[in-house]
Structures are given as C-alpha cells and as structure tokens.
Write an enzyme that holds these catalytic residues in place. Sequence first.
Site, mmCIF file in Angstrom:
data_model
loop_
_atom_site.group_PDB
_atom_site.id
_atom_site.type_symbol
_atom_site.label_atom_id
_atom_site.label_comp_id
_atom_site.label_asym_id
_atom_site.label_seq_id
_atom_site.Cartn_x
_atom_site.Cartn_y
_atom_site.Cartn_z
ATOM 1 N N SER A 53 3.779 3.908 -1.683
ATOM 2 C CA SER A 53 3.921 5.044 -2.327
ATOM 3 C C SER A 53 4.687 6.184 -2.200
ATOM 4 O O SER A 53 5.887 5.597 -2.578
ATOM 5 C CB SER A 53 2.243 5.210 -2.710
ATOM 6 O OG SER A 53 1.654 6.220 -3.549
ATOM 7 N N ASP A 55 -3.393 -1.398 -10.327
ATOM 8 C CA ASP A 55 -2.290 -0.161 -9.845
ATOM 9 C C ASP A 55 -2.346 1.021 -10.238
ATOM 10 O O ASP A 55 -1.659 0.263 -11.864
ATOM 11 C CB ASP A 55 -0.912 -0.214 -9.090
ATOM 12 C CG ASP A 55 0.103 -0.194 -8.134
ATOM 13 O OD1 ASP A 55 -0.936 1.015 -8.115
ATOM 14 O OD2 ASP A 55 0.315 -0.806 -7.360
ATOM 15 N N HIS A 91 -3.804 -0.471 -5.973
ATOM 16 C CA HIS A 91 -2.910 0.405 -5.274
ATOM 17 C C HIS A 91 -2.212 -0.138 -3.454
ATOM 18 O O HIS A 91 -1.404 1.108 -3.170
ATOM 19 C CB HIS A 91 -2.804 2.113 -5.360
ATOM 20 C CG HIS A 91 -1.861 2.719 -5.066
ATOM 21 N ND1 HIS A 91 -0.890 2.542 -5.994
ATOM 22 C CD2 HIS A 91 -1.285 4.384 -4.191
ATOM 23 C CE1 HIS A 91 0.127 3.643 -5.370
ATOM 24 N NE2 HIS A 91 -0.444 3.982 -4.399
#
Length: 303
Positions: free
Chosen positions: A111, A251, A278
Amino acid sequence: MASISTQEGFAPFRDYRTWYRITGSLESGRLPLVVAHGGPGCTHDYVDSFKDISALDGRLVIHYDQLGNGNSTRLPEKGPDFWTVDLFLEELDSLLAHLGIAHRYAYLGQSWGGMLGAEHAVRRPAGLKALVIANSPANMHTWVSEANRLRRDLPADVQATLLRHEEAGTITDPEYIAASRVFYDRHVCRVSPWPPEVARTFAIMDEDNTVYRNMNGPTEFHVIGTMKDWTIEDRLHLIQAPTLKISGRYDEATPEVVRPYVEKVPGIQWVLFEESSHMPHVEEKDLCLSTVSNFLKEHDGVE
C-alpha cells in the site's frame, strides 16, 4: 524444521530511532528483502507474514516500523510539514546503510509502502535489484475516486451513517468507525475476525494516528491529508529494477488504481489474487508468499 534466527535493533535516524527486525541470515546469498508497511502510519505487524519467506527460500527478511509508528520514535507533536515523502525516503536510505545492504537488496512495499518503494525506485538506486509493489495506488485522486465508487456499493444505511458524520465533523464517533469497518471488511481484509497481527496494527493506530491523520486523513475514502494530491504516474517509466505488482480481486486498489504501474513500469509482472482484497499476504498467505519468493529467486543472481 530448524529454527530461523531473528534479531531486533534500532537504526539511528536524525535525532530519532528506527526499529527493525531481521529474520534469517545473509549466508544464503539471496537478495535480502526489506518489507515496508503501509498507512502512512501503520506498523510492521500486519505485514508480519512476509517473514515466512525466509523459511521458504532461506532469504534474509527485514521488517521495520517507519518513523512515528510502532516501535520507532513516536512524534505526536509533529504536524503535516514534518511528515513528507522525502522524510521516509531518507529514513529508508539510512536503514539500508545501517544494515550494510545498500549495495544489493530487494524491496517490498505494501500500500503506502509500495508508493514509497516507487518513489525510491524512480531514483534508480544502484543497489535495488528487485521491487515488489503490493496493493498500491499510483495516483491518490484515482484512489479516492475508486474508494468512493466502492463505497457506493455499501448498504444504504452504512452510506448514510458515513455521510452524516462526515458532514457533522464527528468522524471519531463509534458509529462512524463501525460503519467504516463495513468497508474495511470488504476491501481491506476479508478474513473475519481479523488475524491478531492485523488487529494489532489497527489498535496501535487507534493509540497514535499522528502520521495517518496528517498524511492521509480519517479513513481510506476520506483523504484530506498532505498526500491527497500525490501521484507518481508520470515518473513510473524511470523504474529500472525488475518489478512485480500484486493486488486482490476485491482490493480497494482496484484494477483502475493499479493500471498506471501495469502500463508504465518497463517489464512489470502483475499478479491478481482472486480471493483477496488489500492483504493477499493474509488472505491467501501461502500463494502470495510463494509468488513473491519465486519472483525474487529469478533475480537473486543479479550483482
């Protein structure tokens, strides 16, 4: 199975300390892997599973808590001017030098950690031999747009609760937090209940959300911090290191979010995990870790 050694320490950085943990040893000759957590403002806990790559292929795996987070120096008094991309790039360079691996290493960022990794890679550091960008946006405007598109698919009462508290400025209200969790359970981590290491990261962020609040904002879809206009789209062609991009079918980093990496990073490989959102490293752990390990093994011989 023989036990794998671990070692914790602190690297000096400016007037502060960066906590790190090393799993495995350099004796394998494989590229040491540095794992960077997301947020900005999370901790290493929720990406802890990547340490098990050491058991898969003998690789040295390094986790660290970025400044302001987890076991590293906390700085709750610092405001938005302090928390910059350049700060965290400088910290990464400092850590690599401290560990003596700046000449040869691989980097995995999840991320925000992947955004940081892209910023690192476009500078073409000579020691970066392989790059893994996990579940990361290339443009925060696209990220917010897609997050809000996903939000419109939430139950109507959840959407109404979110909007009501955002308009009232009561985004710390337990009702707002509970409504946000509906989004997180769909698009951040679909394992229920959350595994302890994931819950631990969020609990620590509840204690001290300085970095996340300043750089991101209150939630994944309400981005009002200093990163709100960030993009790296027009620089992705500069990345020279072999790159793997991973994301999940559910996601919040949707295909539209990851598209610039896929289209613009030379020679990039993209793997989509069909049962994940995610956190494929949690949701499809074995497949994710073996995918990363196999990619890195392709580049272990690079000097």
